[in-house]
Design an enzyme around this catalytic site. Structure first.
Site, PDB file in Angstrom:
ATOM      1  N   CYS A 133      -6.033   8.069 -32.936  1.00 37.73           N
ATOM      2  CA  CYS A 133      -7.057   7.178 -32.375  1.00 37.73           C
ATOM      3  C   CYS A 133      -8.400   7.317 -33.085  1.00 37.73           C
ATOM      4  CB  CYS A 133      -7.215   7.423 -30.882  1.00 37.73           C
ATOM      5  SG  CYS A 133      -7.324   9.158 -30.411  1.00 37.73           S
ATOM      6  N   HIS A 246     -13.882   6.776 -27.625  1.00 42.03           N
ATOM      7  CA  HIS A 246     -14.299   7.842 -28.527  1.00 42.03           C
ATOM      8  C   HIS A 246     -15.551   7.409 -29.287  1.00 42.03           C
ATOM      9  CE1 HIS A 246     -10.696   9.831 -27.534  1.00 42.03           C
ATOM     10  NE2 HIS A 246      -9.992   9.638 -28.617  1.00 42.03           N
TER      11      HIS A 246
END
Length: 342
Positions: A133, A246
């Site tokens: 990711c 994130h």
């Protein structure tokens, strides 16, 4: 007419996890052409119902013979289960897009972010790896910079949400937060340390070189996707008490001198990137959640080097970091085979 002239049958493997559930959501939002969608998960989840396109899909127990008749399978399993079930899917003739780390660095398996290296895919590709990711939101930005000015060196610090560690981690952040406020003992299970009101500078296991496995994933995967095997890149990965999305603080030294305005213009031309040009505007994790773009802000020249920039990159780790990227690969594969059968 070729095999893909009809709408394909699509399976989501690990459908009840946070990534699998997001894959189903993205399939519906992007109106992916399909004749059927199958949800596969552990026997414990069999029989659960999920809403999809005004109907309900029942979760089926995942078994090695589950892939008969499935054209494409989006895998959202851990590496040990991917190792077991991906070969079974391939044996059944299913095209696999795998979100685990098991196949990513295999030289025979393309590791794909479609807007960066989607040209590696062909109608005959049967197994495609989806990147980590953190890598998925980093490499599109680095790709733009590489084309514009060449990348000399990259330093990355990540601020990673707990959703990247799954449902148990999300529950743990909530329970620990409640425990702190009610002055109860804090229990840790999903993480090695308390995550509520804390940052943990370790994601995955520590390696002999002192880096975590997560940090080295970003290094090796970035080099492979960007096709820059000698790229000088170093990473520090940190888990932060945020539920979703994130963030990455990225310092990039470039080979050629370009201005801040030139970099912003190049980033804004990329359909998957939303660059915020004003210094007082910047992306935040709470705002990026549930959204598709990779957001880039705090764009400024690094005054300590001859050619360089500092960037703040934020994206929903379950979207571009996992589910969305996998579905974009699926779209690319369907389009390639539709062209062939036309």
């Amino acid at each position: 007419m070729g095999a893909q002239s009809k709408a394909p049958v699509i399976g989501i493997v690990g459908a009840t996890g946070v990534v699998g559930s997001e894959m189903l959501r993205v399939l519906e939002e992007r109106k992916i052409r399909n004749s059927e969608v199958h949800l596969l998960a552990s026997e414990d989840s069999a029989g659960e119902l999920y809403a999809f396109q005004g109907d309900e899909l029942e979760v089926e127990a995942l078994e090695p013979n589950s892939f008969a008749g499935i054209d494409y399978a989006l895998f959202a399993l851990g590496s040990h289960l991917a190792e077991k079930f991906v070969p079974a899917a391939l044996e059944a003739g299913t095209t696999v897009i795998d979100n685990s780390s098991f196949f990513r660095l295999n030289d025979e398996v393309p590791l794909i972010v479609p807007e960066v290296n989607g040209d590696l895919l062909t109608k005959d590709t049967k197994l495609i790896a989806n990147p980590n990711c953190t890598t998925a939101q980093l490499v599109p930005v680095l790709s733009v910079i590489e084309k514009l000015a060449g990348v000399e060196r990259v330093v990355v610090s990540t601020y990673q949400a707990v959703s990247g560690a799954g449902k148990e981690a999300l529950d743990e952040l909530w329970e620990q937060t409640r425990s702190v406020f009610t002055q109860q003992a804090v229990q840790t299970n999903a993480f090695q340390h308390q995550i509520a009101f804390n940052c943990i500078p370790q994601i995955d296991v520590m390696l002999e070189n002192g880096y975590s496995k997560e940090e080295m994933k970003v290094v090796y995967e970035s080099r492979k996707i960007l096709r820059l095997p000698e790229l000088r890149i170093t990473v520090t990965a940190v888990r932060v008490p945020v539920f979703h999305s994130h963030a990455e603080s990225v310092n990039v030294e470039t080979k050629r001198k370009v201005t801040r305005d030139e970099l912003i213009a190049a980033l804004q031309e990329d359909a998957g990137i939303e660059a915020l040009p004003h210094h007082e505007e910047f992306p935040m994790q709470v705002d990026a959640a549930t959204k598709d773009p990779i957001f880039v802000g705090r764009i400024r020249e690094d005054e300590s080097v001859k050619n360089g920039f500092n960037l703040w990159i934020v994206a929903d780790n379950l979207r571009k970091g996992a589910a969305l990227n996998a579905v974009q690969i699926l779209e690319k594969m369907i389009a390639l085979r539709s062209e062939e059968s036309a």
